[in-house]
Design an enzyme around this catalytic site. Sequence first.
Site, mmCIF file in Angstrom:
data_model
loop_
_atom_site.group_PDB
_atom_site.id
_atom_site.type_symbol
_atom_site.label_atom_id
_atom_site.label_comp_id
_atom_site.label_asym_id
_atom_site.label_seq_id
_atom_site.Cartn_x
_atom_site.Cartn_y
_atom_site.Cartn_z
ATOM 1 N N LEU A 184 0.848 -1.188 0.000
ATOM 2 C CA LEU A 184 0.000 0.000 0.000
ATOM 3 C C LEU A 184 0.885 1.239 0.000
ATOM 4 C CD1 LEU A 184 -2.626 -1.068 2.707
ATOM 5 C CD2 LEU A 184 -2.764 -1.372 0.225
ATOM 6 N N GLU A 185 0.761 2.052 -1.037
ATOM 7 C CA GLU A 185 1.465 3.334 -1.092
ATOM 8 C C GLU A 185 0.406 4.425 -0.981
ATOM 9 O OE1 GLU A 185 4.317 6.044 -3.982
ATOM 10 O OE2 GLU A 185 3.837 3.973 -4.551
#
Length: 301
Positions: A271-272
């Site tokens: 997850l960015e």
Amino acid sequence: SGLLRTELHGPKVCKPEGPPSETTLRIERKLLSADKMMVQLQIVDEEVKDVSQCIYCRTAATSTTGPSPVSFLRVHGRPLKTLEDRLTVLDKVGQLVADSCEEISQAQATDRVVPEKFHGSAKMILGGIAFYKSLLPEWVKPEPVEDLVPVPLKAGVEAEWAIYNEPKGVCVNITPWNAPATISLANAISMLAAGNHVVIKPPELVPTVSAVLRRLCQRYLSGYVWVEEGGKEVVERLIDEGADHVSFTGGGEIAKIVAARCGQMLTPMTLELGGKSPAFVDAGLDEGMLRSIVQEILETK
């Protein structure tokens, strides 16, 4: 319904499988009677000879009965096991980027992506390709491991031990609206370098960029990368298909939903998320410089 059914007279053809193709199929229809129509098909791409394949590929992009992207790439994806395979596909991505800067820039301008020019991102991606190519020889090389088996358990058998780094399989790359082409391709090169096939889910808010990415990946990366357009339902379906890794770039609230869905499938994820790169404007700037900096911040966020 997006489906075309007709009778093919001549050699038997196999049921087609595969992602949407760039092959052009010309269809001429002539009504012979109230219940009979003659359909004449002409294949423009000489590399594809199977008429039924062309019909199928043209409807697969919009048909819910088409092949699953994840399962198709898992079974029918082009090989990415060897060093030569991975160097080849990275070169293909580099060719895509080098040939398509203007086309992607025009698409981003149409969808009001800021900055609209793709040339700076292209240099970054080409630099990333060179970086991964320099790492690949070490990645694919077996890593020798010390033999720690106790002597009594060896039973007189000596062995050499090594760790082999294997690809995960098929990765799904879910990208945001503010850098759709950049993150789609930048994340894809790392996945491809590691030997994985990639399904890119571009944002539905930039339909022109999404369509361009689909056409370019079909042209340059067929069998390696599949671009699946759509909204929330597409993301849910891709996760439920059992991808081997999911990468999501976007906001935290949506990330919670994606993470929960991946958790149901025990799918590892990356997850960015936004909100982690604050910008500070120092005191002492003249009005012109301050205006320029504020404008740059607003236009790139």
